[in-house]
Design a protein around this motif. Structure first.
Motif, PDB file in Angstrom:
ATOM      1  N   GLY A 114     -13.301 -33.079  15.890  1.00 21.89           N
ATOM      2  CA  GLY A 114     -11.995 -32.740  15.347  1.00 21.89           C
ATOM      3  C   GLY A 114     -11.651 -31.277  15.443  1.00 21.89           C
ATOM      4  N   ALA A 115     -12.464 -30.507  16.156  1.00 22.32           N
ATOM      5  CA  ALA A 115     -12.239 -29.053  16.279  1.00 22.32           C
ATOM      6  C   ALA A 115     -12.008 -28.409  14.914  1.00 22.32           C
ATOM      7  CB  ALA A 115     -11.060 -28.776  17.216  1.00 22.32           C
ATOM      8  N   ARG A 116     -12.857 -28.775  13.959  1.00 22.98           N
ATOM      9  CA  ARG A 116     -12.728 -28.229  12.609  1.00 22.98           C
ATOM     10  C   ARG A 116     -14.075 -28.301  11.909  1.00 22.98           C
ATOM     11  NH1 ARG A 116     -13.268 -31.877   8.937  1.00 22.98           N
ATOM     12  NH2 ARG A 116     -12.356 -30.592   7.289  1.00 22.98           N
ATOM     13  N   PHE A 117     -14.274 -27.443  10.901  1.00 23.43           N
ATOM     14  CA  PHE A 117     -15.462 -27.519  10.062  1.00 23.43           C
ATOM     15  C   PHE A 117     -15.169 -26.827   8.741  1.00 23.43           C
ATOM     16  CE2 PHE A 117     -15.821 -23.595  12.461  1.00 23.43           C
ATOM     17  CZ  PHE A 117     -16.292 -22.657  11.541  1.00 23.43           C
ATOM     18  N   MET A 118     -15.909 -27.207   7.724  1.00 22.49           N
ATOM     19  CA  MET A 118     -15.806 -26.601   6.400  1.00 22.49           C
ATOM     20  C   MET A 118     -16.962 -25.638   6.200  1.00 22.49           C
ATOM     21  SD  MET A 118     -13.110 -27.986   4.924  1.00 22.49           S
ATOM     22  CE  MET A 118     -13.386 -27.608   3.176  1.00 22.49           C
ATOM     23  N   VAL A 122     -13.935 -23.667   2.650  1.00 21.32           N
ATOM     24  CA  VAL A 122     -12.759 -23.290   3.441  1.00 21.32           C
ATOM     25  C   VAL A 122     -12.791 -24.033   4.772  1.00 21.32           C
ATOM     26  CG1 VAL A 122     -11.509 -21.410   4.564  1.00 21.32           C
ATOM     27  CG2 VAL A 122     -12.660 -21.023   2.364  1.00 21.32           C
ATOM     28  N   GLU A 123     -11.664 -24.645   5.141  1.00 22.33           N
ATOM     29  CA  GLU A 123     -11.584 -25.320   6.432  1.00 22.33           C
ATOM     30  C   GLU A 123     -11.216 -24.327   7.529  1.00 22.33           C
ATOM     31  OE1 GLU A 123      -9.738 -29.447   7.779  1.00 22.33           O
ATOM     32  OE2 GLU A 123      -8.190 -27.893   7.715  1.00 22.33           O
ATOM     33  N   HIS A 124     -11.952 -24.393   8.627  1.00 26.14           N
ATOM     34  CA  HIS A 124     -11.666 -23.563   9.787  1.00 26.14           C
ATOM     35  C   HIS A 124     -11.309 -24.477  10.960  1.00 26.14           C
ATOM     36  CE1 HIS A 124     -13.208 -19.836   7.946  1.00 26.14           C
ATOM     37  NE2 HIS A 124     -14.101 -20.626   7.376  1.00 26.14           N
ATOM     38  N   ARG A 125     -10.137 -24.231  11.544  1.00 19.75           N
ATOM     39  CA  ARG A 125      -9.704 -24.993  12.719  1.00 19.75           C
ATOM     40  C   ARG A 125      -9.921 -24.142  13.961  1.00 19.75           C
ATOM     41  NH1 ARG A 125      -7.275 -29.694  11.843  1.00 19.75           N
ATOM     42  NH2 ARG A 125      -6.661 -30.220   9.704  1.00 19.75           N
ATOM     43  N   ILE A 126     -10.657 -24.702  14.889  1.00 19.90           N
ATOM     44  CA  ILE A 126     -11.018 -23.988  16.104  1.00 19.90           C
ATOM     45  C   ILE A 126     -10.361 -24.667  17.305  1.00 19.90           C
ATOM     46  CG2 ILE A 126     -13.152 -23.012  15.196  1.00 19.90           C
ATOM     47  CD1 ILE A 126     -14.681 -25.334  16.350  1.00 19.90           C
ATOM     48  N   THR A 127     -10.495 -24.066  18.471  1.00 23.92           N
ATOM     49  CA  THR A 127      -9.812 -24.554  19.665  1.00 23.92           C
ATOM     50  C   THR A 127     -10.258 -25.968  20.024  1.00 23.92           C
ATOM     51  OG1 THR A 127      -9.713 -22.296  20.510  1.00 23.92           O
ATOM     52  CG2 THR A 127      -9.334 -24.070  22.092  1.00 23.92           C
ATOM     53  N   GLY A 170     -11.729 -14.381  14.139  1.00 26.22           N
ATOM     54  CA  GLY A 170     -10.613 -15.268  14.438  1.00 26.22           C
ATOM     55  C   GLY A 170     -10.526 -15.733  15.872  1.00 26.22           C
ATOM     56  N   GLU A 171     -11.357 -15.189  16.760  1.00 26.26           N
ATOM     57  CA  GLU A 171     -11.303 -15.595  18.165  1.00 26.26           C
ATOM     58  C   GLU A 171     -11.684 -17.066  18.304  1.00 26.26           C
ATOM     59  OE1 GLU A 171     -12.290 -12.974  21.836  1.00 26.26           O
ATOM     60  OE2 GLU A 171     -14.165 -13.946  21.227  1.00 26.26           O
ATOM     61  N   GLU A 172     -10.834 -17.825  18.985  1.00 23.09           N
ATOM     62  CA  GLU A 172     -10.980 -19.276  19.140  1.00 23.09           C
ATOM     63  C   GLU A 172     -11.048 -19.996  17.793  1.00 23.09           C
ATOM     64  OE1 GLU A 172     -10.652 -20.655  22.032  1.00 23.09           O
ATOM     65  OE2 GLU A 172     -10.950 -18.958  23.370  1.00 23.09           O
ATOM     66  N   GLY A 173     -10.643 -19.299  16.724  1.00 23.52           N
ATOM     67  CA  GLY A 173     -10.621 -19.883  15.388  1.00 23.52           C
ATOM     68  C   GLY A 173     -11.863 -19.640  14.560  1.00 23.52           C
ATOM     69  N   PHE A 174     -12.879 -18.995  15.119  1.00 27.86           N
ATOM     70  CA  PHE A 174     -14.133 -18.770  14.392  1.00 27.86           C
ATOM     71  C   PHE A 174     -14.015 -17.543  13.494  1.00 27.86           C
ATOM     72  CE2 PHE A 174     -15.555 -21.130  18.151  1.00 27.86           C
ATOM     73  CZ  PHE A 174     -16.405 -22.073  17.581  1.00 27.86           C
ATOM     74  N   PRO A 175     -14.540 -17.616  12.284  1.00 28.37           N
ATOM     75  CA  PRO A 175     -14.490 -16.458  11.387  1.00 28.37           C
ATOM     76  C   PRO A 175     -15.559 -15.428  11.714  1.00 28.37           C
ATOM     77  CG  PRO A 175     -15.595 -18.294  10.299  1.00 28.37           C
ATOM     78  CD  PRO A 175     -15.124 -18.810  11.629  1.00 28.37           C
ATOM     79  N   GLY A 176     -15.276 -14.158  11.366  1.00 30.77           N
ATOM     80  CA  GLY A 176     -16.265 -13.098  11.466  1.00 30.77           C
ATOM     81  C   GLY A 176     -16.287 -12.385  12.798  1.00 30.77           C
ATOM     82  N   ASN A 177     -16.502 -11.065  12.737  1.00 31.70           N
ATOM     83  CA  ASN A 177     -16.794 -10.281  13.936  1.00 31.70           C
ATOM     84  C   ASN A 177     -18.250 -10.546  14.307  1.00 31.70           C
ATOM     85  OD1 ASN A 177     -14.312  -8.563  14.379  1.00 31.70           O
ATOM     86  ND2 ASN A 177     -14.758  -8.043  12.243  1.00 31.70           N
TER      87      ASN A 177
END
Length: 378
Positions: A114-118, A122-127, A170-177
């Protein structure tokens, strides 16, 4: 008249030769390391090629675009070299039509449902780049599509190249540098060792691997169905629609997936009608975090043997099932089942399967995994 022959000069010469040979034996193995241009990306970034050669002739070439292993020359039982990884001769082909030949895959190798994970509520939607699902890091900024910074090094008889890349928050929806380092090292034991490391400033997930396609008879030499394979994995993760794991961990016993004893790759491949070959995640037997023998592959005609050691809990076996007439290095054609991948990794969809080994990385922690490919001939 008696002629007396003196053997002193001969003894002196023998002593000098012995001393010379002893000195050579004490010298370190001869290796070579070079850096040359490989091309320029459409946006003007220079791409460099690093060539690593050990004293036995094993030679690896790595480019900074995608941190890609572009070639790996390995001797057979007669000492004859052959390039055992699929790839291209030019940068343009890697940019426009690369099915991940030799690439470092990230931020997340394999699939996420589903291009998503918790994460921490917090839900993160990725590419979503595989239908509704995510695969191999996403779109245009996944790790095989960026130019890494590279630098070579020597450490005794070991030579290598370190590649670094910062994937921004935020790149491709992923959190964190995410600050990443991938090191390719060539040793005098005929090993190619890949070390992956990463840190983050926010909680995130990470799962890196190398996606080299191997043919131990030589890239472009035909199919790999006669290669003999052992995988030290009594279990696998069954998958459903979109090759997303169901969450079950099942025994390989009595299935075409059982390679706990060496078997030819092509022996039972026709039984896998849904995937048209192997595309399965294996659960390795051993202590996750310490280096274990994950797999061993032997090519009978050349005698080349490749052992794979890893600190990862799983390995994905893929037999290039969908590859069709890809023109590669030297004009050779790569087709279906002409190569295999052994992608050491955490399991697919781990962020959505709490009982799978975690892929979460938090600030102050270091993600660090190692995979070693050891070559020999018999």
């Amino acid at each position: 008249m008696t002629v007396r022959r003196s053997f002193a000069p001969l003894l002196l010469i023998a002593a000098i030769l012995a001393s010379s040979l002893l000195a050579r034996a004490d010298q370190p193995a001869i290796t070579s390391l070079s850096e040359t241009p490989f091309g320029t990306t459409p946006d003007g970034q220079d791409v460099m090629l690093f060539t690593l050669t050990n004293a036995h002739g094993l030679r690896a070439k790595v480019i900074t675009y995608g941190a890609i292993l572009v070639s790996l020359d390995v001797p057979d039982r007669r000492g004859q070299l052959a390039d055992v990884v699929l790839g291209f001769d030019d940068l343009d082909s890697y940019i426009k039509r690369n099915p991940l030949f030799g690439a470092v895959v990230g931020r997340y190798a394999n699939r996420i449902a589903g291009a998503r994970f918790m994460l921490d509520g917090v839900e993160h939607r990725i590419t979503a780049n595989a239908g509704k699902n995510h695969i191999h890091g996403g779109g245009n900024r996944r790790f095989d599509k960026v130019v890494w910074k590279g630098s070579s090094y020597r450490d005794g008889t070991e030579i290598g190249v370190r590649l670094t890349h910062l994937s921004p928050d935020g790149e491709e929806g992923f959190p964190g540098n995410l600050q990443c380092t991938v090191t390719y090292a060539l040793t005098d034991k005929n090993e190619l060792r890949i070390v992956y490391a990463a840190t983050t400033d926010k909680p995130t997930i990470v799962n890196l691997t190398n996606h080299s396609y191997f043919n131990l008879a030589g890239a472009g030499s035909g199919d790999i169905l006669g290669h003999e394979l052992m995988i030290a994995a009594p279990w696998y993760t069954p998958a459903g629609e979109g090759l997303i794991p169901t969450g079950e961990i099942r025994s390989v016993k009595g299935t075409p997936l059982d390679f706990t004893e060496p078997r030819k790759i092509g022996e039972r491949i026709d039984e896998l009608t849904e995937t048209r070959g192997y595309d399965h995640n294996y659960v390795l037997k051993g202590s996750y975090g310490s280096s274990i023998l994950a797999a061993c592959v032997r090519e009978p005609l050349s005698g080349r043997v490749m052992e794979v050691y890893t600190t990862e809990p799983g390995v994905q076996l893929y037999t290039a099932n969908g590859m069709n007439n890809v023109k590669g290095k030297g004009g050779k054609i790569y087709g279906s089942h002409h190569s295999f991948c052994l992608e050491t990794q955490h399991f697919p969809d781990s962020p959505n399967k709490s009982h799978f080994p975690s892929t979460v990385l938090r600030p102050g922690q270091e993600y660090r995994t190692t995979t070693t490919f050891r070559f020999s001939a018999e």
